[in-house]
Write a protein that holds these residues in place. Structure first.
Motif, PDB file in Angstrom:
ATOM      1  N   GLU A  72       0.870  -1.176   0.000  1.00 50.83           N
ATOM      2  CA  GLU A  72       0.000   0.000   0.000  1.00 50.83           C
ATOM      3  C   GLU A  72       0.905   1.224   0.000  1.00 50.83           C
ATOM      4  O   GLU A  72       1.975   1.204   0.609  1.00 50.83           O
ATOM      5  CB  GLU A  72      -0.875   0.066   1.262  1.00 50.83           C
ATOM      6  CG  GLU A  72      -1.760  -1.122   1.526  1.00 50.83           C
ATOM      7  CD  GLU A  72      -3.014  -1.132   0.678  1.00 50.83           C
ATOM      8  OE1 GLU A  72      -3.232  -0.162  -0.083  1.00 50.83           O
ATOM      9  OE2 GLU A  72      -3.763  -2.114   0.768  1.00 50.83           O
ATOM     10  N   THR A  73       0.457   2.281  -0.670  1.00 52.35           N
ATOM     11  CA  THR A  73       1.215   3.525  -0.595  1.00 52.35           C
ATOM     12  C   THR A  73       0.736   4.301   0.630  1.00 52.35           C
ATOM     13  O   THR A  73      -0.360   4.068   1.119  1.00 52.35           O
ATOM     14  CB  THR A  73       0.963   4.379  -1.843  1.00 52.35           C
ATOM     15  OG1 THR A  73      -0.445   4.570  -1.948  1.00 52.35           O
ATOM     16  CG2 THR A  73       1.474   3.687  -3.087  1.00 52.35           C
ATOM     17  N   VAL A  74       1.578   5.211   1.117  1.00 53.97           N
ATOM     18  CA  VAL A  74       1.146   6.025   2.253  1.00 53.97           C
ATOM     19  C   VAL A  74       0.472   7.280   1.714  1.00 53.97           C
ATOM     20  O   VAL A  74       0.736   7.718   0.597  1.00 53.97           O
ATOM     21  CB  VAL A  74       2.329   6.430   3.151  1.00 53.97           C
ATOM     22  CG1 VAL A  74       2.964   5.211   3.774  1.00 53.97           C
ATOM     23  CG2 VAL A  74       3.351   7.240   2.368  1.00 53.97           C
ATOM     24  N   THR A  75      -0.439   7.844   2.527  1.00 52.74           N
ATOM     25  CA  THR A  75      -1.017   9.124   2.157  1.00 52.74           C
ATOM     26  C   THR A  75      -0.051  10.239   2.564  1.00 52.74           C
ATOM     27  O   THR A  75       0.178  11.185   1.841  1.00 52.74           O
ATOM     28  CB  THR A  75      -2.382   9.308   2.827  1.00 52.74           C
ATOM     29  OG1 THR A  75      -3.199   8.197   2.463  1.00 52.74           O
ATOM     30  CG2 THR A  75      -3.060  10.587   2.374  1.00 52.74           C
ATOM     31  N   SER A  76       0.520  10.092   3.761  1.00 56.48           N
ATOM     32  CA  SER A  76       1.656  10.950   4.111  1.00 56.48           C
ATOM     33  C   SER A  76       2.518  10.189   5.104  1.00 56.48           C
ATOM     34  O   SER A  76       2.090   9.184   5.657  1.00 56.48           O
ATOM     35  CB  SER A  76       1.174  12.281   4.692  1.00 56.48           C
ATOM     36  OG  SER A  76       0.586  12.052   5.952  1.00 56.48           O
ATOM     37  N   GLY A  77       3.713  10.688   5.319  1.00 57.69           N
ATOM     38  CA  GLY A  77       4.631   9.993   6.209  1.00 57.69           C
ATOM     39  C   GLY A  77       5.687   9.250   5.423  1.00 57.69           C
ATOM     40  O   GLY A  77       5.671   9.250   4.189  1.00 57.69           O
ATOM     41  N   SER A  78       6.614   8.603   6.125  1.00 53.14           N
ATOM     42  CA  SER A  78       7.667   7.911   5.399  1.00 53.14           C
ATOM     43  C   SER A  78       8.069   6.611   6.098  1.00 53.14           C
ATOM     44  O   SER A  78       7.853   6.437   7.286  1.00 53.14           O
ATOM     45  CB  SER A  78       8.894   8.817   5.250  1.00 53.14           C
ATOM     46  OG  SER A  78       9.473   9.011   6.514  1.00 53.14           O
ATOM     47  N   VAL A  79       8.599   5.709   5.287  1.00 49.59           N
ATOM     48  CA  VAL A  79       9.057   4.412   5.762  1.00 49.59           C
ATOM     49  C   VAL A  79      10.545   4.314   5.452  1.00 49.59           C
ATOM     50  O   VAL A  79      10.951   4.560   4.320  1.00 49.59           O
ATOM     51  CB  VAL A  79       8.327   3.268   5.035  1.00 49.59           C
ATOM     52  CG1 VAL A  79       8.769   1.916   5.569  1.00 49.59           C
ATOM     53  CG2 VAL A  79       6.825   3.426   5.128  1.00 49.59           C
ATOM     54  N   ALA A  80      11.318   3.956   6.441  1.00 47.26           N
ATOM     55  CA  ALA A  80      12.751   3.746   6.184  1.00 47.26           C
ATOM     56  C   ALA A  80      13.138   2.366   6.687  1.00 47.26           C
ATOM     57  O   ALA A  80      12.703   1.941   7.757  1.00 47.26           O
ATOM     58  CB  ALA A  80      13.575   4.818   6.877  1.00 47.26           C
ATOM     59  N   ILE A  81      13.868   1.645   5.861  1.00 48.41           N
ATOM     60  CA  ILE A  81      14.386   0.347   6.272  1.00 48.41           C
ATOM     61  C   ILE A  81      15.900   0.434   6.213  1.00 48.41           C
ATOM     62  O   ILE A  81      16.457   0.828   5.180  1.00 48.41           O
ATOM     63  CB  ILE A  81      13.872  -0.776   5.355  1.00 48.41           C
ATOM     64  CG1 ILE A  81      12.359  -0.907   5.503  1.00 48.41           C
ATOM     65  CG2 ILE A  81      14.564  -2.096   5.691  1.00 48.41           C
ATOM     66  CD1 ILE A  81      11.730  -1.908   4.559  1.00 48.41           C
ATOM     67  N   ALA A  82      16.567   0.114   7.304  1.00 49.05           N
ATOM     68  CA  ALA A  82      18.022   0.185   7.385  1.00 49.05           C
ATOM     69  C   ALA A  82      18.519   1.555   6.930  1.00 49.05           C
ATOM     70  O   ALA A  82      19.391   1.676   6.072  1.00 49.05           O
ATOM     71  CB  ALA A  82      18.673  -0.920   6.543  1.00 49.05           C
ATOM     72  N   ASP A  83      17.909   2.585   7.506  1.00 47.54           N
ATOM     73  CA  ASP A  83      18.329   3.970   7.261  1.00 47.54           C
ATOM     74  C   ASP A  83      18.147   4.441   5.834  1.00 47.54           C
ATOM     75  O   ASP A  83      18.663   5.483   5.447  1.00 47.54           O
ATOM     76  CB  ASP A  83      19.804   4.171   7.673  1.00 47.54           C
ATOM     77  CG  ASP A  83      19.956   4.038   9.173  1.00 47.54           C
ATOM     78  OD1 ASP A  83      18.955   4.332   9.882  1.00 47.54           O
ATOM     79  OD2 ASP A  83      21.027   3.612   9.636  1.00 47.54           O
ATOM     80  N   ARG A  84      17.401   3.681   5.024  1.00 53.38           N
ATOM     81  CA  ARG A  84      17.196   4.107   3.654  1.00 53.38           C
ATOM     82  C   ARG A  84      15.704   4.369   3.477  1.00 53.38           C
ATOM     83  O   ARG A  84      14.882   3.531   3.851  1.00 53.38           O
ATOM     84  CB  ARG A  84      17.662   2.992   2.731  1.00 53.38           C
ATOM     85  CG  ARG A  84      17.507   3.290   1.267  1.00 53.38           C
ATOM     86  CD  ARG A  84      18.331   2.280   0.469  1.00 53.38           C
ATOM     87  NE  ARG A  84      17.877   2.263  -0.907  1.00 53.38           N
ATOM     88  CZ  ARG A  84      17.371   1.195  -1.503  1.00 53.38           C
ATOM     89  NH1 ARG A  84      17.254   0.065  -0.850  1.00 53.38           N
ATOM     90  NH2 ARG A  84      16.983   1.271  -2.747  1.00 53.38           N
ATOM     91  N   ASP A  85      15.366   5.524   2.929  1.00 56.33           N
ATOM     92  CA  ASP A  85      13.954   5.847   2.732  1.00 56.33           C
ATOM     93  C   ASP A  85      13.400   4.993   1.590  1.00 56.33           C
ATOM     94  O   ASP A  85      13.857   5.083   0.461  1.00 56.33           O
ATOM     95  CB  ASP A  85      13.808   7.337   2.400  1.00 56.33           C
ATOM     96  CG  ASP A  85      12.339   7.742   2.369  1.00 56.33           C
ATOM     97  OD1 ASP A  85      11.479   6.865   2.147  1.00 56.33           O
ATOM     98  OD2 ASP A  85      12.054   8.942   2.580  1.00 56.33           O
ATOM     99  N   VAL A  86      12.432   4.130   1.902  1.00 62.64           N
ATOM    100  CA  VAL A  86      11.898   3.243   0.866  1.00 62.64           C
ATOM    101  C   VAL A  86      10.450   3.598   0.531  1.00 62.64           C
ATOM    102  O   VAL A  86       9.768   2.844  -0.143  1.00 62.64           O
ATOM    103  CB  VAL A  86      11.961   1.757   1.304  1.00 62.64           C
ATOM    104  CG1 VAL A  86      13.386   1.321   1.493  1.00 62.64           C
ATOM    105  CG2 VAL A  86      11.140   1.527   2.552  1.00 62.64           C
TER     106      VAL A  86
END
Lengths: 273, 267, 351
Positions: free
Chosen positions: C53-67
């Motif tokens: 799913e895409t986000v409406t706002s906000g961010s996801v980072a895995i291992a310090d990388r914005d994904v």
């Protein structure tokens, strides 16, 4: 590429094919039916609707289609019920029994009836031998022949569309009705029949539509004297080469079919949803 | 489950099934019966037993030419209907496009519109645009009327598959093409096969469209038979018909062995 | 360094916002459960981490990388689905090898070896040639687990993977999950609606309610000190009894709506109207006539025999209270009883 583009690419060839090679031709036919030498005209319709011969063709088409539909429903419902309730092995055989004729060319099945119903055919002969018919009794080239042939052609459609609904009826409803004191036939009438109604109605509309629009079986079994609407259309196209008149007759058939199909579409949508 | 049914009704049901079976199969049995007759004339029960009419058919240019046309059209129709219909069914099933429901109805509409109405429109349009009909006309026409079968069977098998397979493939690193080829297509396969068999059968046996879109030098097998029946049938027609019946029986057996016929019979 | 950082995640479907700004940091190697009732948004949150799913706002980072913008196939994750999502046309072995094939990890021979190893860790090496359909539910489950860990993903996402199993199998699988997690040290996000499962598996529980984080903490902390009425009701199914706090002679007391009162522990600071969370298993029953003294007067409505224990439904004034009693004495419906509880076990929640 997004999901949308991918799916658009997948669906587009089909949409184009159906639009250009299916709906445009039908539109073309609709236009041709009102095309005259000088602009739009309704003369082809007038000609059809004012000629007693064509009106009798129309009436025969409706009447025979109704009779055929009724007979198909009367045989199809018990047949579908039995098919849904027998063991799996027997059911497989019964399904093959219904599908084999369905998948055989209409031309071939009609040929079989021509042999059976013809003057020296098996059925008139048996009837004569039993003393049930006179010597020059014939079934070929009568409306009865058309009805017999068409019922055989269309019965599979009716049976399968009722079967689809009946197999989805919860079997425990019937058992519950029995425990509440309902007899077998009572259960059939008060539980199964109402629940199977969507299938019966859908099957009937389908059979009526197909019956009103067929000409191969009526032509071969009824002969040229007993005409139905579709046969008359075929004749206008291939023999008198009066295409606008053929188109007008097809539009009349089309209008009748649409009148029936709109409730059909709503019905199936409700059954799906 | 025929428990607790009155005995007279059970007997009645068996008689009813037997009579219906007789009624449904009679014309086919008769045709096969006539085809092995020795006599010059169409007769049932057959006079004598011989395969001479089959020999006749196999030596007749007329029948062989028609069979060749029917076969070519049916094969081309099967391939195109499967490609186009399968792709459309996948797209509709995924429901990412707007109007997916409407599109499904659109794709199934040739099922309910009488073929004769379409046939006459196709003949008129083709003649107006391109002149005389050709094998291409027949190919397009048969593809249009068999497309719904492929779409329907493919949608049916897709709706039964695990809805999370594609997403699972995504989380395992499969790209768009890999998902389509390695995940979605294998799920569609039974539906495509069934739809393909139906498409072949319908195109090969279809008479209405072929009667409207014919040329004297381009008659399919059903049209050839129809012509014979209108004028001068002899037992060779029965022999050709019997061969077509045998082909149908063969198709049914194949569908049943590969996929189970019951699955596709009642929807 | 396979930590996951979610910051300010919101998600709307059409006009309906289902996640209202969720921020969460998961440390490398941590096992975190997203716990909540169905429809609370926990699965949506997991699917956002997966990229499904895409986000409406906000961010996801895995291992310090914005994904946030990456599709799932380009995130280094693995996910186990509730339905297992095994590919029915491939053998068990090919299912397990699939992620390696898709991600192009190793040569063909290496892929075979790793797939075989993964199947061995779940004790299914001998069933590699079968089709998934030929396996039992528990076996399919383990194939899905082997497939999820075979590519050594940075993050393992589990979407209620145990909910289709019966009770016995589920316990076995819980053990297996813990062992595999410990051995591989995978950062794991586990979605469940089952509080026992969350309590027994996780390093940390994130309790989600209506698209917001209600409370998070270690299982023991969340169990012993639920911060809100929702948390105490959801975890341990505590009885929530309205009361108000007064200063009594020997310390604070809670006065119930029917006028009875009960002593509280010393360190209760709230005053005024509150909700008391009384755990079913912390409450005890005594006959009403026995040496009268402390305890709340109540009446038994129903008793359900559970073997070693009994569950009572008790009328306490107008409030209905459930009690799980292990005492010898049994009470019948209509009996008058006294309800006692260790004051230290009473949770006082602001109303």
């Amino acid at each position: 590429m997004t999901d949308r583009t991918e799916n658009l690419v997948l669906v587009l060839p089909g949409l184009l094919l159906l639009a250009l090679a299916f709906f445009v031709p039908i539109a073309r036919m609709l236009v041709l039916s009102v095309e005259g030498e000088a602009g739009l005209t309704l003369t082809h319709f007038e000609r059809f609707l004012s000629d007693p011969f064509y009106l009798s063709v129309l009436w025969r088409t409706v009447r025979l289609s109704l009779i055929i539909t009724l007979i198909c429903a009367a045989i199809g419902f018990p047949m579908a019920y039995i098919m849904a309730h027998v063991g799996p092995r027997l059911r497989l055989w019964l399904i093959v029994l219904v599908i084999l004729p369905l998948m055989t060319s209409v031309v071939i099945r009609t040929f079989g009836w021509m042999v059976l119903l013809g003057r020296s055919g098996l059925i008139p002969e048996i009837l004569r031998d039993l003393g049930l018919a006179e010597r020059n009794f014939a079934i070929m080239r009568t409306e009865a022949a058309i009805v017999i042939g068409m019922v055989q052609v269309l019965l599979p459609f009716m049976t399968l569309s009722i079967l689809g609904v009946i197999t989805r009826i919860d079997r425990r409803l019937e058992e519950a009705a029995r425990t509440m004191g309902c007899s077998f036939l009572g259960t059939l009438r008060t539980v199964v029949l109402p629940l199977a109604m969507p299938g019966i109605v859908a099957g009937s509309l389908l059979v009526f539509t197909l019956s009103a629009s067929s000409f191969v079986t009526p032509n071969l079994l009824g002969g040229s004297r007993i005409q139905v609407l579709a046969a008359s259309i075929y004749r206008s196209v291939t023999q008198t080469l009066d295409w606008p008149f053929a188109a007008a007759q097809a539009v009349i058939l089309f209008a009748g079919v649409l009148l029936i199909l709109i409730p059909y579409a709503q019905l199936t949508r409700r059954a799906d949803g | 489950m025929v428990r607790a049914v009155p005995a007279w009704l059970r007997v009645g049901a068996w008689v009813f099934v037997a009579l219906t079976a007789l009624f449904l199969l009679a014309p086919l049995v008769v045709v096969v019966g006539v085809s092995v007759s020795e006599s010059q004339f169409i007769a049932f029960p057959p006079d004598g037993l011989s395969l001479r009419w089959y020999r006749e058919v196999l030596q007749s240019d007329r029948y062989l030419a028609s069979a060749w046309i029917s076969l070519r059209v049916a094969l081309a129709v099967t391939v195109t209907a499967c490609l186009i219909g399968g792709a459309a069914a996948i797209a509709i099933h995924r429901r990412t496009l707007p109007f997916s429901e409407a599109m499904a109805t659109f794709f199934l509409s040739p099922l309910v519109l009488p073929t004769i109405i379409y046939a006459i429109g196709m003949l008129m349009l083709w003649s107006a645009l391109f002149g005389p009909v050709s094998i291409l006309t027949l190919w397009l026409g048969h593809t249009a009327i068999t497309l719904p079968f492929v779409v329907r069977t493919t949608l049916a098998v897709l709706s039964e598959s695990d809805p999370f397979l594609e997403e699972a493939a995504k989380t395992m690193g499969a790209n768009r093409l890999q998902r389509l080829w390695l995940v979605v297509l294998p799920q569609c396969l039974p539906g495509l096969l069934a739809g393909g068999f139906f498409a072949f059968n319908i195109s090969f046996d279809e008479a209405v469209l072929s009667l409207f879109l014919r040329r004297p030098d381009m008659t399919t097998l059903p049209v050839q038979i129809y012509g014979q029946l209108e004028f001068s049938p002899d037992p060779s027609v029965a022999a050709v018909s019997s061969i077509m019946i045998a082909l149908t029986v063969f198709l049914i057996i194949v569908i049943d062995r590969m996929l189970g016929i019951q699955k596709f019979a009642s929807n | 360094m396979a930590d996951v950082h979610l910051s300010g995640i919101t998600k709307s479907f059409g006009n309906v916002e289902v996640l209202h700004g969720i921020s969460l940091a998961v440390a490398s190697g941590e096992f975190v459960s997203l716990l909540g009732a169905s429809g609370c948004g926990k699965t949506t949150l997991l699917r956002i981490v997966a990229g499904l799913e895409t986000v409406t706002s906000g961010s996801v980072a895995i291992a310090d990388r914005d994904v946030t913008a990456l599709p799932p196939e380009r995130r280094d994750i693995a996910m186990m689905f509730q339905s297992y999502a095994l590919l029915p046309h491939l053998s068990v072995f090919e299912n397990v090898r699939f992620p390696l094939r898709m991600r192009g990890i190793g040569t063909r021979a290496e892929q075979h070896e790793r797939a075989r190893d993964a199947l061995e860790t779940v004790q299914l090496a001998h069933l590699g040639d079968r089709r998934p359909r030929q396996l039992s539910g528990g076996q399919q489950q383990r194939v899905a687990l082997a497939r999820a860990v075979v590519s050594r993903p940075k993050v393992l996402l589990l979407d209620e993977p145990l909910s289709n199993l019966d009770a016995r199998l589920r316990e076995d699988m819980q053990v297996e999950l813990i062992e595999i997690h410990n051995r591989l040290g995978l950062t794991t996000l586990f979605v469940t609606h089952d509080q026992d499962e969350a309590l027994s598996l996780s390093d940390r529980i994130v309790l989600i309610n209506q698209g917001r984080i209600e409370q998070m903490g270690a299982p023991a902390e969340i169990y012993d000190r639920p911060a809100t009425a929702y948390a105490s009701n959801f975890i341990g199914a505590a009885n929530l009894v309205p009361a108000s706090i007064e200063d009594g002679a020997g310390g604070p007391l809670a006065r119930l709506e029917d006028g009875q009162h009960i002593a509280l522990g010393d360190q209760v600071d709230e005053r005024g109207p509150v909700t008391l969370a009384l755990r079913q298993e912390d409450l005890a029953l005594a006959p009403a006539d026995a040496d009268a003294g402390d305890g709340l007067k109540a009446q038994v409505r129903t008793r359900v025999f559970l073997g070693a224990r009994s569950r009572y439904v008790i009328a306490l004034g107008d409030t209905v209270v459930r009690v799980i009693d292990t005492g010898r004495a049994t009470f019948r419906s209509g009996d008058r009883v006294r309800l006692t509880i260790d004051p230290e076990r009473i949770r006082v929640l602001p109303r």
